[in-house]
Enzyme design. Structure first.
Site: not given
Length: 764
Positions: A518, A590
């Site tokens: 990420d 997420d």
């Protein structure tokens, strides 16, 4: 804007602001006392466009007036940059603010070489599709530039549109430089009259107080200026005052809090539901035990239950002392099981009842896959490859289509099927009646409920995808973003019910890989791909539109105006009470990646309850007690603290967005919080080593779920609806060669030792 004659506000106009200068204060439109009004002034004829750049003009201009900071200067557009006009208003005329308004004459220019008139540009300045007309060429005046007196001649000449669906909203015309349909006539077309953003002038240095604009600057349209001009003519210039302020909007939008609460709820719910097979098995065993306690032959039932619990638990524990071989698909064979299968041997009525009972267990409990180290590494490779393919080939529409198809199926299973089942019970309608059988995709028997829920789910998905492709801003439609959230929640529940972690080692590798992945895709890739972040570019379907915002306001369907809409793999809530629009968003990654760890914790807590109940059942059988404790020896589990840690990490990510004024990779905050909390609790309990290598309790519970539930189902088939006493219901897996007396001796002789073995396995 108000008139001092009656002391009442008479007009409120919306203006666009500039990339230079200061911003006015934000005020709520409530009481008039909050406003600080200023005088209105207009430019003189000698410096009408305010494009002069030296102080000599002050000496040559007899009408020169120096204003004060309480004056707002009205200046027409044209012949120099917006920042140059603002700088002159600030430095030469000492005005407190400047309002630049649209003007037709500014759209014409003069070629300095040929001295010919340069006419306005098609589509940029006018559009004949919205209105077209013609005026006599002899009546036009150019000396040498366009004469503003031409405006009165051309007004309302281009209100006639070629299309009945379009009209000239500005009611103003521009000469195109082309001959009209009649000889001696000039063509005129509808002029665009829209707000524009006031851009900076790159030639003006911004590092000196003499060249930096500090006053507010605004732009209004030609139509808005006509309204102001009429008010000034009606009340007089000295009687008109104006106040400049920003529209009120919340500093912290409530949508950010809502998306935070929604993210925590979905992650916790999906993780909790992923452990329902263990809870179902525990309830099933409890029900079997209660039947045994209520039978006439209580002693025999207790021995059978003790035997059943002892045998299943000991068998599961002994199997877990040896690593289980992986199946070709990468799953452990005991945990890869199909449930809720219909039995072809049952009659139609029994089949309907079986499906009804199975529906109470789970509508989406199919196959499970245990992640390994190979899967964790493959995740990074596959995710990176997919992201780069989308970045270079820009196949965002394909992603939307596949997402809609997958989520429609998930939504029909998770949301619509249970809803229809409840409705059918309320209406006393047999929704489990078979409609047809088919071998297509191994569907087999298809009931009314199957057909209705699947058809409804894909119908909603088709409507959603049609809105995504036919509207420029589908996120503004309530049905679109609500349906997108429902589909996202459904796919999260399906994912966490199917994909599982059974060791903290794999969880650590997976989450840390996602953590650095990420960060790299968001913050590092701009240094590789000419300032473009791969993650942000893909997430916004290729980045913002290439075309000018004003052009996109005129022609929103232009291909260069597409882009900027986020890909649908997220939860979204529109910003509340904010005129600027926008939305708060949370990616599904997420949710599901930390959710895998929360699912691991939920299943571990319920596995401990299951094993604890079986252990207490054995002890009760030996002591001859009719009560079974079932109290878990670990009252404080892992699931609740990890959910709290996830909530705190997500709250930190939201706070970082507001503090840094930019999007944040949520895993940057979620992974340390969730993974760190799990390891800390495991260390405090002395279970970290067991969790790291794979919890034996969890594997034992998985084996009991797989073997035990399948066994109980087969036993029900043997009973086949006949009346049996409680003793026969509780006799499970009794060896054929043992009599009742032999079995009783076996239990009495071996229970103590086996109970110790079970406790040793569980506690390790």
């Amino acid at each position: 804007m108000k008139s001092t004659q009656d002391g009442k506000s008479t007009l409120t106009l919306l203006a666009s602001q500039a990339s230079f200068g200061s911003w006015p204060p934000m005020k709520k439109k409530s009481t008039d006392e909050e406003f600080s009004y200023s005088k209105v002034a207009f430019t003189s004829a000698n410096d009408f466009y305010m494009c002069g750049d030296n102080d000599d003009e002050k000496q040559n201009d007899n009408d020169f007036v120096e204003y004060d900071s309480n004056t707002v200067l009205m200046v027409p557009r044209g012949f120099c940059t917006f920042e140059r006009k603002a700088l002159n208003a600030q430095m030469k005329y000492k005005a407190g603010a400047i309002i630049i308004y649209g003007e037709l004459s500014s759209r014409y220019d003069l070629n300095s070489t040929s001295q010919e008139v340069v006419y306005p540009q098609d589509k940029w300045d006018y559009d004949c599709d919205y209105g077209e007309g013609q005026v006599s060429t002899n009546d036009l005046s150019f000396s040498p530039l366009y004469d503003v007196s031409n405006n009165d001649l051309m007004n309302n000449q281009c209100d006639t549109s070629q299309s009945s669906k379009k009209s000239c909203d500005s009611h103003k015309c521009l000469l195109t430089g082309k001959q009209g349909s009649t000889s001696g006539m000039s063509q005129v077309c509808c002029a665009w009259d829209l707000h524009i953003w006031l851009y900076r002038d790159g030639s003006i240095p911004n590092n000196s107080t003499d060249t930096r604009v500090t006053i507010p600057a605004f732009y209004i349209t030609m139509t808005q200026y006509d309204i102001i001009e009429n008010i000034v003519e009606k009340y007089g210039q000295d009687q008109v005052q104006v106040d400049l302020y920003q529209r009120d909007r919340p500093t912290y939008n409530a949508s950010a809090l809502l998306i935070w609460a929604l993210g925590v709820f979905v992650a916790a719910l999906a993780s909790y539901l992923s452990a329902q097979d263990i809870r179902y098995s525990l309830n099933q065993i409890k029900n079997e035990h209660l039947i045994g306690n209520d039978s006439d032959n209580a002693a025999t039932a207790n021995r059978d239950i003790g035997e059943h619990s002892l045998e299943l638990t000991r068998e599961s524990m002994e199997q877990n002392m040896v690593p289980q071989p992986a199946s070709p698909s990468g799953t452990r064979s005991p945990t890869l099981s199909r449930r809720n299968t219909s039995r072809s041997s049952l009659g139609e009525e029994e089949d309907n009842q079986a499906n009804h009972n199975n529906n109470n267990r789970s509508a989406y409990e199919e196959e499970t896959l245990e992640l390994t180290m190979v899967h964790a590494v493959f995740f990074v490779v596959f995710s990176s490859a997919s992201l780069l393919i989308l970045f270079f080939f820009k196949i965002y529409s394909v992603v939307k289509i596949f997402y809609a198809i997958g989520c429609s199926g998930a939504m029909s299973q998770v949301m619509i099927r249970p809803l229809f089942s409840v409705i059918s019970l309320y209406l006393n309608w047999n929704c489990h009646k078979t409609l047809f059988h088919t071998n297509f995709l191994d569907l087999g028997r298809v009931s009314r409920l199957d057909f209705a829920s699947t058809f409804s789910g894909y119908a909603i998905g088709l409507t959603w995808i049609s809105l995504a492709f036919t509207h420029n801003n589908p996120g503004d439609i309530a049905f679109f973003w609500i349906t997108q959230n429902i589909m996202g929640i459904s796919i999260c529940i399906i994912f966490l019910s199917t994909i599982r972690l059974n060791s903290l080692k794999v969880a650590s590798v997976l989450l840390l890989a996602a953590f650095f992945y990420d960060i790299f895709m968001v913050f590092i890739t701009p240094y590789i791909f000419s300032g473009k972040s791969v993650m942000i570019t893909v997430a916004t379907s290729g980045g913002p539109p290439k075309a000018d915002p004003t052009w996109c306001e005129k022609y929103p369907d232009d291909k260069d105006c597409s882009g900027g809409d986020p890909l649908p793999m997220l939860l979204t809530v529109p910003r509340l009470f904010d005129y600027q629009g926008g939305a708060s968003m949370l990616g599904l990654g997420d949710i599901v990646l930390p959710g895998l760890l929360m699912s691991f914790a939920a299943r571990l807590d319920d596995a401990k309850k299951l094993i604890s109940y079986l252990n207490s059942s054995v002890s009760s059988a030996v002591a001859g007690s009719t009560e079974t404790g079932g109290t878990c020896f670990c009252s404080k589990g892992y699931f609740a603290p990890i959910v709290v840690a996830y909530a705190i990490g997500l709250l930190m990510a939201n706070a970082a967005v507001y503090l840094m004024q930019m999007g944040q990779p949520a895993l940057l905050y979620l992974v340390p919080m969730c993974l760190g909390t799990t390891m800390f609790i495991g260390w405090r309990k002395g279970e970290l080593s067991d969790l790291w290598n794979g919890s034996k309790i969890l594997r034992a519970a998985d084996d009991i779920v797989s073997n035990g539930c399948d066994y109980l189902d087969s036993d029900d088939e043997e009973i086949d609806g006949r009346n049996n006493d409680a003793v026969s219901n509780t006799r499970r897996r009794r060896p054929q060669g043992d009599s009742t007396e032999e079995m009783e001796m076996s239990v009495n002789d071996t229970t103590n030792q086996n109970s110790k073995n079970i406790q040793n396995h569980v506690l390790t």
